[in-house]
Enzyme design. Structure first.
Site, PDB file in Angstrom:
ATOM      1  N   PHE A  37     -42.387  -4.292 -32.826  1.00 49.97           N
ATOM      2  CA  PHE A  37     -41.790  -5.287 -31.930  1.00 49.97           C
ATOM      3  C   PHE A  37     -42.739  -5.541 -30.770  1.00 49.97           C
ATOM      4  O   PHE A  37     -43.206  -4.590 -30.132  1.00 49.97           O
ATOM      5  CB  PHE A  37     -40.430  -4.796 -31.400  1.00 49.97           C
ATOM      6  CG  PHE A  37     -39.344  -4.901 -32.429  1.00 49.97           C
ATOM      7  CD1 PHE A  37     -39.332  -4.052 -33.522  1.00 49.97           C
ATOM      8  CD2 PHE A  37     -38.349  -5.863 -32.311  1.00 49.97           C
ATOM      9  CE1 PHE A  37     -38.341  -4.161 -34.499  1.00 49.97           C
ATOM     10  CE2 PHE A  37     -37.355  -5.976 -33.280  1.00 49.97           C
ATOM     11  CZ  PHE A  37     -37.352  -5.139 -34.374  1.00 49.97           C
ATOM     12  N   VAL A  39     -42.171  -7.995 -27.885  1.00 49.52           N
ATOM     13  CA  VAL A  39     -41.291  -8.998 -27.272  1.00 49.52           C
ATOM     14  C   VAL A  39     -41.634  -9.125 -25.784  1.00 49.52           C
ATOM     15  O   VAL A  39     -41.901  -8.114 -25.117  1.00 49.52           O
ATOM     16  CB  VAL A  39     -39.813  -8.587 -27.462  1.00 49.52           C
ATOM     17  CG1 VAL A  39     -38.872  -9.597 -26.809  1.00 49.52           C
ATOM     18  CG2 VAL A  39     -39.491  -8.425 -28.946  1.00 49.52           C
ATOM     19  N   HIS A 149     -41.429  14.526 -30.226  1.00 55.84           N
ATOM     20  CA  HIS A 149     -41.811  13.848 -28.984  1.00 55.84           C
ATOM     21  C   HIS A 149     -42.846  14.703 -28.239  1.00 55.84           C
ATOM     22  O   HIS A 149     -42.645  15.915 -28.069  1.00 55.84           O
ATOM     23  CB  HIS A 149     -40.552  13.667 -28.122  1.00 55.84           C
ATOM     24  CG  HIS A 149     -40.736  12.708 -27.001  1.00 55.84           C
ATOM     25  ND1 HIS A 149     -41.597  12.943 -25.941  1.00 55.84           N
ATOM     26  CD2 HIS A 149     -40.175  11.497 -26.754  1.00 55.84           C
ATOM     27  CE1 HIS A 149     -41.540  11.925 -25.106  1.00 55.84           C
ATOM     28  NE2 HIS A 149     -40.694  11.035 -25.573  1.00 55.84           N
ATOM     29  N   PRO A 150     -43.952  14.066 -27.792  1.00 58.48           N
ATOM     30  CA  PRO A 150     -45.021  14.863 -27.167  1.00 58.48           C
ATOM     31  C   PRO A 150     -44.601  15.583 -25.885  1.00 58.48           C
ATOM     32  O   PRO A 150     -45.229  16.572 -25.491  1.00 58.48           O
ATOM     33  CB  PRO A 150     -46.111  13.823 -26.868  1.00 58.48           C
ATOM     34  CG  PRO A 150     -45.424  12.501 -26.905  1.00 58.48           C
ATOM     35  CD  PRO A 150     -44.288  12.642 -27.875  1.00 58.48           C
ATOM     36  N   GLU A 219     -33.334   5.911 -28.993  1.00 59.53           N
ATOM     37  CA  GLU A 219     -33.952   7.228 -29.206  1.00 59.53           C
ATOM     38  C   GLU A 219     -32.872   8.326 -29.212  1.00 59.53           C
ATOM     39  O   GLU A 219     -32.951   9.272 -29.987  1.00 59.53           O
ATOM     40  CB  GLU A 219     -34.989   7.503 -28.121  1.00 59.53           C
ATOM     41  CG  GLU A 219     -35.740   8.807 -28.299  1.00 59.53           C
ATOM     42  CD  GLU A 219     -36.862   8.957 -27.283  1.00 59.53           C
ATOM     43  OE1 GLU A 219     -38.002   8.568 -27.580  1.00 59.53           O
ATOM     44  OE2 GLU A 219     -36.583   9.462 -26.173  1.00 59.53           O
TER      45      GLU A 219
HETATM   46  C1  UD2 Z   1     -39.350   5.534 -25.088  1.00 58.55           C
HETATM   47  C2  UD2 Z   1     -39.646   5.770 -26.535  1.00 58.55           C
HETATM   48  C3  UD2 Z   1     -39.366   4.468 -27.263  1.00 58.55           C
HETATM   49  C4  UD2 Z   1     -37.915   4.061 -27.095  1.00 58.55           C
HETATM   50  C5  UD2 Z   1     -37.605   3.939 -25.605  1.00 58.55           C
HETATM   51  C6  UD2 Z   1     -36.103   3.787 -25.463  1.00 58.55           C
HETATM   52  C7  UD2 Z   1     -41.448   7.322 -27.226  1.00 58.55           C
HETATM   53  C8  UD2 Z   1     -42.888   7.680 -27.072  1.00 58.55           C
HETATM   54  N1  UD2 Z   1     -41.053   6.160 -26.614  1.00 58.55           N
HETATM   55  O1  UD2 Z   1     -40.435   4.646 -24.772  1.00 58.55           O
HETATM   56  O2  UD2 Z   1     -39.621   4.596 -28.638  1.00 58.55           O
HETATM   57  O3  UD2 Z   1     -37.075   5.011 -27.706  1.00 58.55           O
HETATM   58  O4  UD2 Z   1     -38.014   5.100 -24.864  1.00 58.55           O
HETATM   59  O5  UD2 Z   1     -35.719   3.444 -24.228  1.00 58.55           O
HETATM   60  O6  UD2 Z   1     -40.709   7.994 -27.882  1.00 58.55           O
HETATM   61  N2  UD2 Z   1     -40.321  -3.538 -26.450  1.00 58.55           N
HETATM   62  C9  UD2 Z   1     -40.763  -4.873 -26.397  1.00 58.55           C
HETATM   63  N3  UD2 Z   1     -40.555  -5.578 -25.253  1.00 58.55           N
HETATM   64  C10 UD2 Z   1     -39.942  -5.048 -24.153  1.00 58.55           C
HETATM   65  C11 UD2 Z   1     -39.509  -3.705 -24.212  1.00 58.55           C
HETATM   66  C12 UD2 Z   1     -39.710  -2.975 -25.373  1.00 58.55           C
HETATM   67  O7  UD2 Z   1     -41.314  -5.388 -27.371  1.00 58.55           O
HETATM   68  O8  UD2 Z   1     -39.811  -5.765 -23.147  1.00 58.55           O
HETATM   69  C13 UD2 Z   1     -40.504  -2.776 -27.693  1.00 58.55           C
HETATM   70  C14 UD2 Z   1     -41.976  -2.395 -27.894  1.00 58.55           C
HETATM   71  O9  UD2 Z   1     -42.244  -2.302 -29.272  1.00 58.55           O
HETATM   72  C15 UD2 Z   1     -42.032  -1.030 -27.232  1.00 58.55           C
HETATM   73  C16 UD2 Z   1     -40.682  -0.449 -27.632  1.00 58.55           C
HETATM   74  O10 UD2 Z   1     -39.770  -1.555 -27.625  1.00 58.55           O
HETATM   75  O11 UD2 Z   1     -43.147  -0.288 -27.705  1.00 58.55           O
HETATM   76  C17 UD2 Z   1     -40.137   0.684 -26.750  1.00 58.55           C
HETATM   77  O12 UD2 Z   1     -40.090   0.304 -25.411  1.00 58.55           O
HETATM   78  P1  UD2 Z   1     -40.934   1.099 -24.308  1.00 58.55           P
HETATM   79  O13 UD2 Z   1     -42.278   1.392 -24.904  1.00 58.55           O
HETATM   80  O14 UD2 Z   1     -40.904   0.420 -23.009  1.00 58.55           O
HETATM   81  O15 UD2 Z   1     -40.153   2.407 -24.149  1.00 58.55           O
HETATM   82  P2  UD2 Z   1     -40.734   3.798 -23.568  1.00 58.55           P
HETATM   83  O16 UD2 Z   1     -42.196   3.732 -23.386  1.00 58.55           O
HETATM   84  O17 UD2 Z   1     -39.952   4.281 -22.418  1.00 58.55           O
END
Ligand code: UD2
Length: 270
Positions: A37, A39, A149-150, A219
């Site tokens: 994704f 987005v 998860h790391p 998650e």
């Molecule tokens: C954590 C988790 C992620 C997800 C999230 C839930 C790990 C390393 N990361 O990452 O998998 O469970 O928490 O809250 O386990 N995305 C978009 N547009 C946006 C927001 C999200 O495309 O505006 C998609 C994109 O593919 C992104 C994913 O959703 O990689 C997860 O979002 P994140 O990376 O912001 O979440 P993060 O880093 O907190």
């Protein structure tokens, strides 16, 4: 640990023989789907993701990327190796980043039902704000696969950030849980990923009706599901690292890692 208490392998460098694995899988005409994704502002991560995936992800195998984005015209052109394909699917951009992240379960479920069951044997669902740095190959293939998860591979389960409110369908009691799995990667046989996404989507809907959002959105639901449906293969943090952390001595190689991002700049409503 190289094996779970229920005897599933935990994949680390040194625990598998790539040649043997490739000899088995290369001859069976496998098709592997990868959902990503991108987005809103996350489209900026797609070029690096795809370019490095073409160097390290399942090299020599038939991989079909399914890119979900609200901006199909901004999907970068990346040269794909023979046997590899890319399909762009337009999706809605929701107003909250949490909503964008958790809606992935519902969208993946529908996509599998509509066409992926016929198109691929395995399906892996990955975050986009990531880069591949090293071999991420057929040793990841399995019936139901999750990654540790790391941030939580060395701590006691009582501190895992599971959803702890019993009013949520993602609830995990304090004395339960095997590993804390990352939401950034899950996969396996496409029919098993369908079951997983159906269950997580149904649980997310129930929580929504009860006006509760689990601590880490999808998650948390993934972790609850995997508590009762044990993965048949678990990937070590080599397969899903986090660039904000230093490489510890027990990690001989980092294969796939999150890029350091400014959440306030890329997330909606952050
Ligand atoms: C954590 C988790 C992620 C997800 C999230 C839930 C790990 C390393 N990361 O990452 O998998 O469970 O928490 O809250 O386990 N995305 C978009 N547009 C946006 C927001 C999200 O495309 O505006 C998609 C994109 O593919 C992104 C994913 O959703 O990689 C997860 O979002 P994140 O990376 O912001 O979440 P993060 O880093 O907190």
């Amino acid at each position: 640990m190289t094996v779970t208490p229920w005897l599933a392998p935990i994949v680390w460098e040194g625990t598998f023989n790539q040649e043997v694995i490739d000899r088995i899988y290369r001859n069976v005409n496998l098709k592997v789907g990868v959902t990503v994704f991108a987005v809103g502002k996350y489209i900026r991560f797609l070029h690096g993701f795809l370019e490095t995936a073409e160097k390290h992800l399942l090299q020599g195998y038939q991989v079909h990327y399914y890119i979900f984005t609200d901006k199909p015209s901004n999907v970068p052109q990346v040269e794909l190796a023979p046997g590899r394909a890319l399909t762009v699917v337009q999706v809605t951009k929701y107003a909250r980043w949490q909503e964008i992240s958790l809606r992935r379960m519902e969208i993946i479920k529908h996509t599998i039902q509509d066409w992926l069951l016929q198109e691929v044997n395995f399906l892996y669902c990955l975050d986009v704000d990531m880069l591949f740095h090293h071999h991420w190959g057929a040793e990841v293939l399995g019936s139901l696969v999750a990654a540790i998860h790391p941030g939580y591979y060395k701590v006691h389960r009582s501190v895992f950030p599971y959803e702890r409110r019993s009013t949520s369908t993602a609830y995990v009691p304090i004395d339960q849980g095997d590993f804390y799995y990352a939401g950034a990667m899950f996969g396996g046989y496409v029919k098993n990923v369908l079951r997983l996404t159906e269950a997580c989507h149904a649980a997310l809907l129930t929580d929504r009706l009860n006006a509760i959002e689990a601590a880490w959105q999808e998650e948390s639901h993934l972790n609850r599901y995997l508590l009762h449906h044990k993965p048949t293969k678990v990937l070590s943090p080599e397969y899903l690292w986090d660039d904000t952390k230093q490489q510890p001595p027990e990690l001989k190689v980092i294969r796939f890692s999150t890029v350091i991002k400014n959440n306030a700049k890329v997330r909606e409503n952050a």
